[in-house]
Each structure stands twice: as C-alpha cells, then as structure tokens.
Design a protein around this motif. Sequence first.
Motif, PDB file in Angstrom:
ATOM      1  N   CYS A  19     -12.307  36.346  -7.859  1.00  0.00           N
ATOM      2  CA  CYS A  19     -11.033  36.156  -7.174  1.00  0.00           C
ATOM      3  C   CYS A  19     -10.135  37.363  -7.384  1.00  0.00           C
ATOM      4  N   ALA A  20      -9.679  37.956  -6.300  1.00  0.00           N
ATOM      5  CA  ALA A  20      -8.833  39.141  -6.387  1.00  0.00           C
ATOM      6  C   ALA A  20      -7.383  38.744  -6.503  1.00  0.00           C
ATOM      7  N   ALA A  21      -6.565  39.607  -7.130  1.00  0.00           N
ATOM      8  CA  ALA A  21      -5.137  39.344  -7.256  1.00  0.00           C
ATOM      9  C   ALA A  21      -4.496  39.350  -5.882  1.00  0.00           C
ATOM     10  N   THR A  22      -3.555  38.428  -5.667  1.00  0.00           N
ATOM     11  CA  THR A  22      -2.821  38.361  -4.427  1.00  0.00           C
ATOM     12  C   THR A  22      -1.350  38.430  -4.720  1.00  0.00           C
ATOM     13  N   GLY A  41      -4.572  35.429  -8.269  1.00  0.00           N
ATOM     14  CA  GLY A  41      -5.258  34.778  -7.163  1.00  0.00           C
ATOM     15  C   GLY A  41      -5.298  33.272  -7.228  1.00  0.00           C
ATOM     16  N   ILE A  42      -4.883  32.665  -8.344  1.00  0.00           N
ATOM     17  CA  ILE A  42      -4.906  31.208  -8.482  1.00  0.00           C
ATOM     18  C   ILE A  42      -3.478  30.713  -8.581  1.00  0.00           C
ATOM     19  N   LEU A  43      -3.021  30.016  -7.545  1.00  0.00           N
ATOM     20  CA  LEU A  43      -1.648  29.546  -7.514  1.00  0.00           C
ATOM     21  C   LEU A  43      -1.473  28.225  -8.254  1.00  0.00           C
ATOM     22  N   GLU A  44      -0.263  27.988  -8.689  1.00  0.00           N
ATOM     23  CA  GLU A  44       0.114  26.699  -9.250  1.00  0.00           C
ATOM     24  C   GLU A  44      -0.102  25.621  -8.190  1.00  0.00           C
ATOM     25  N   GLY A  45      -0.663  24.493  -8.588  1.00  0.00           N
ATOM     26  CA  GLY A  45      -0.862  23.399  -7.653  1.00  0.00           C
ATOM     27  C   GLY A  45       0.420  22.618  -7.426  1.00  0.00           C
ATOM     28  N   TYR A  46       0.313  21.584  -6.637  1.00  0.00           N
ATOM     29  CA  TYR A  46       1.462  20.694  -6.433  1.00  0.00           C
ATOM     30  C   TYR A  46       1.671  19.784  -7.638  1.00  0.00           C
ATOM     31  N   LEU A  47       0.581  19.465  -8.319  1.00  0.00           N
ATOM     32  CA  LEU A  47       0.641  18.574  -9.472  1.00  0.00           C
ATOM     33  C   LEU A  47       0.751  19.379 -10.758  1.00  0.00           C
ATOM     34  N   PRO A  48       1.410  18.825 -11.774  1.00  0.00           N
ATOM     35  CA  PRO A  48       1.419  19.513 -13.070  1.00  0.00           C
ATOM     36  C   PRO A  48       0.017  19.510 -13.660  1.00  0.00           C
TER      37      PRO A  48
END
Length: 276
Positions: A19-22, A41-48
């Motif tokens: 996964c590349a940085a975005t 590249g991995i965003l925080e989800g909607y859930l904690p």
Amino acid sequence: MIRTKTIVILGLAALAAGCAATSRSAPTAAEARPVKELRPGILEGYLPLGGAPSSLAIVPPPPTAGSTAQARDDEAAKAAVAQIGGPRWKQAAEDAVLKFPEAAGTFSCAIGAPVSKTETPRLYMLLHRTLTDVGFSTYPTKTKYQRPRPFMVNGAPTCSPGDEPDLRKDGSYPSGHSAIGWGWALILAEAAPDRAAEILARGRAFGQSRVACNVHWLSDTEEGRVMAAATVARLHADATFEADLAAARSEIAAARAKGLAPSRDCAKEAAQLAGQ
C-alpha cells in the motif's frame, strides 16, 4: 489494549501489502474533523478500533485436519492451482490490490459509473474508510488461530508473490480481502440498488479471487462474508457513514446522468472472471 491495536493495524497493513502513501483526505461536510491515516494509505474507519463486531463471537474455529470441511477446502484449492496462469488467475492478481486509488475502481463496472476522488469523492471516501472497518473485524480470529494459507501447504505459486512474506505472518482465516469485497458489495448494493445483482456477483467473485490466487481457503472466504455482513450492519448506526452513503448514492446517479464511463475495462474484466 495498545498492543492489540498495534497488532490489528500492522495486520491490516499486511492485508493491503504494498500500500502506497496517499495524501490525507479533506473533511467532508458530514464530518467534524479530517480523516486520519492510521498508517500510510490506510485511513481511519467510521468505527473506533475494536468497534466492529468481534469475529471470535461470530465465526466458528477454522476446519481441522482430516475434517470434511478441510477436505472441501483442499478440493477447492486443488481446482484453483489447476488454473494457475489462466484468465481467472490474472483477474485474481488484479483483485489482490487493496491500495488506493487502484482498488477504488473494483466495482466500477458493476455499478456502471467511475469511482475516483475527482468524479465521486464521497463514494471514494466511503470505500476507503470501510476497508478499515471491515478488514479489522477479521483480526481477532486471524490472530488467534494463525491458520496457514494454501500456498504454505501445497507449495504452489500465488498470483501476488510480492505479498507472500507478509501473508505468511498473517492468519488465513477468515479472509480479510473477502470481507472487504463483500462489505463493499453490500454497501454499493444500497447505493445503486438497480445494479444490486451485478454488484453482489462482483463481490462474491472478489472473494473467490482469493481462492484462485492460492492465498485463501474456500472457508476463509465464506466466513469473511459473514464478518462483512456483521460489520456493515453495525456501520448503519454511524451517522457519518449514513451521510456518506447518501452522498455516494447521489454521486453515482449524477455520474450516470453525465454518461461517464466506468474506470475499468469492463469487457476484459468480464472475460477474466469467466475464465476466458
């Protein structure tokens, strides 16, 4: 608790190997703050973290050696190995990619519209964030059982050899890729209900690609779909998710009204999924 969160975040990074940085996405009107990156590249989800239903409470243990269920998994893996190098194998290699922006277009043909940060930004954000929510849901069981993957057992190649070092350290059961694909399918079937059959078929095929790639057992993909359904049900209680889903529905309709083409080669995808 901190150690558990670290394991899950590292595990999801392995799931999205390569996964590349975005760039960090700007906040939408429905959000009170910008969306954070947990890792590049991995965003925080909607859930904690820890907010998704626990897979340990929902799915059974993986099949055991010598069981009927394992024999079924073995047969499916054998059939997949026989197709190595063919069209279905090539599609499995494309489906193995979970990094954005590439992964955003996975369901573009199924919904009949492009998926991108420019044309459908809220839909793009919806898919990027739910990847984290649904992927995380599989990790309690993955971590507990550390089931070896098919290629580790049968010695045959995979469709994503660059991912193999990470996959060897990441439990096979249940399949995070399959959970993500089915979760996206359930969400998109609500965003474009007139294309629900095509979307759900693509979601199932996305999970089957993991068997075709020789990186997951059939039962891994099936229980991945269970976790996807459980997590999507939980997501509907989140106001920001609901707002982004409504916005995504409008974006898809607008893109179609403009006659915008899907962001994938749909004829090629259909042929590869059919094994042609």
